[in-house]
Motif scaffolding. Structure first.
Motif, PDB file in Angstrom:
ATOM      1  N   VAL A   1      -6.246   6.033  -1.471  1.00 55.20           N
ATOM      2  CA  VAL A   1      -5.500   5.599  -2.660  1.00 55.20           C
ATOM      3  C   VAL A   1      -6.351   5.749  -3.905  1.00 55.20           C
ATOM      4  O   VAL A   1      -5.896   6.265  -4.940  1.00 55.20           O
ATOM      5  CB  VAL A   1      -5.019   4.139  -2.495  1.00 55.20           C
TER       6      VAL A   1
ATOM      7  N   MET B   1       0.833  -1.182   0.000  1.00 57.75           N
ATOM      8  CA  MET B   1       0.000   0.000   0.000  1.00 57.75           C
ATOM      9  C   MET B   1       0.881   1.250   0.000  1.00 57.75           C
ATOM     10  O   MET B   1       2.051   1.189   0.318  1.00 57.75           O
ATOM     11  CB  MET B   1      -0.837  -0.026   1.261  1.00 57.75           C
TER      12      MET B   1
ATOM     13  N   ILE C   1      -2.283   0.692  -8.418  1.00 55.04           N
ATOM     14  CA  ILE C   1      -2.683   1.021  -7.046  1.00 55.04           C
ATOM     15  C   ILE C   1      -1.624   0.578  -6.041  1.00 55.04           C
ATOM     16  O   ILE C   1      -1.315   1.291  -5.096  1.00 55.04           O
ATOM     17  CB  ILE C   1      -4.054   0.399  -6.719  1.00 55.04           C
TER      18      ILE C   1
ATOM     19  N   ASN D   1      -5.194   4.495   3.533  1.00 56.86           N
ATOM     20  CA  ASN D   1      -6.262   3.512   3.382  1.00 56.86           C
ATOM     21  C   ASN D   1      -6.678   3.438   1.910  1.00 56.86           C
ATOM     22  O   ASN D   1      -6.308   4.271   1.100  1.00 56.86           O
ATOM     23  CB  ASN D   1      -7.446   3.831   4.297  1.00 56.86           C
ATOM     24  N   ILE D   2      -7.442   2.447   1.564  1.00 53.47           N
ATOM     25  CA  ILE D   2      -7.797   2.203   0.164  1.00 53.47           C
ATOM     26  C   ILE D   2      -8.632   3.343  -0.413  1.00 53.47           C
ATOM     27  O   ILE D   2      -8.508   3.671  -1.595  1.00 53.47           O
ATOM     28  CB  ILE D   2      -8.499   0.830   0.001  1.00 53.47           C
ATOM     29  N   ARG D   3      -9.449   3.973   0.410  1.00 56.83           N
ATOM     30  CA  ARG D   3     -10.260   5.099  -0.070  1.00 56.83           C
ATOM     31  C   ARG D   3      -9.370   6.269  -0.501  1.00 56.83           C
ATOM     32  O   ARG D   3      -9.587   6.875  -1.548  1.00 56.83           O
ATOM     33  CB  ARG D   3     -11.231   5.560   1.014  1.00 56.83           C
TER      34      ARG D   3
END
Length: 103
Positions: free
Chosen positions: A16, A1, A86, A12-14
């Protein structure tokens, strides 16, 4: 990540996905608030990977591949390239001003 280059906290993924879908050159770190920019090395690498997609579309001109199989292959390639982008994003704390880029 992705990790912030100043505080070394993971995004966090949001955050990213937000970074991947915006056109602004920088984005604030969700943890420390410092502006983060995509590195030159990452931009060059992602451009090279994106150049593979048009080459992939030329495959049916040289081989007898059904159109449905080719469309599935292209769709799968888009998904794989998106996931690679990502998880390989590199951030720097200063924008690379002297370097011309395509972004």
């Amino acid at each position: 990540m992705i990790r912030c280059s100043s505080c070394h906290e993971s995004w966090n993924i949001r955050a990213v996905l937000k970074r991947c879908t915006t056109l602004s050159p920088g984005m604030e770190c969700p943890s420390c608030g410092q502006m983060q920019y995509l590195s030159d090395r990452y931009r060059e690498r992602s451009l090279m990977i994106m150049m593979l997609i048009p080459l992939l579309m030329l495959i049916p001109a040289f081989f007898d591949i059904p159109i449905m199989a080719m469309s599935i292959l292209i769709f799968a390639t888009f998904i794989v390239i998106g996931i690679i982008h990502i998880f390989t994003i590199e951030l720097v704390s200063e924008a690379d001003i002297g370097h011309q880029s395509f972004y």
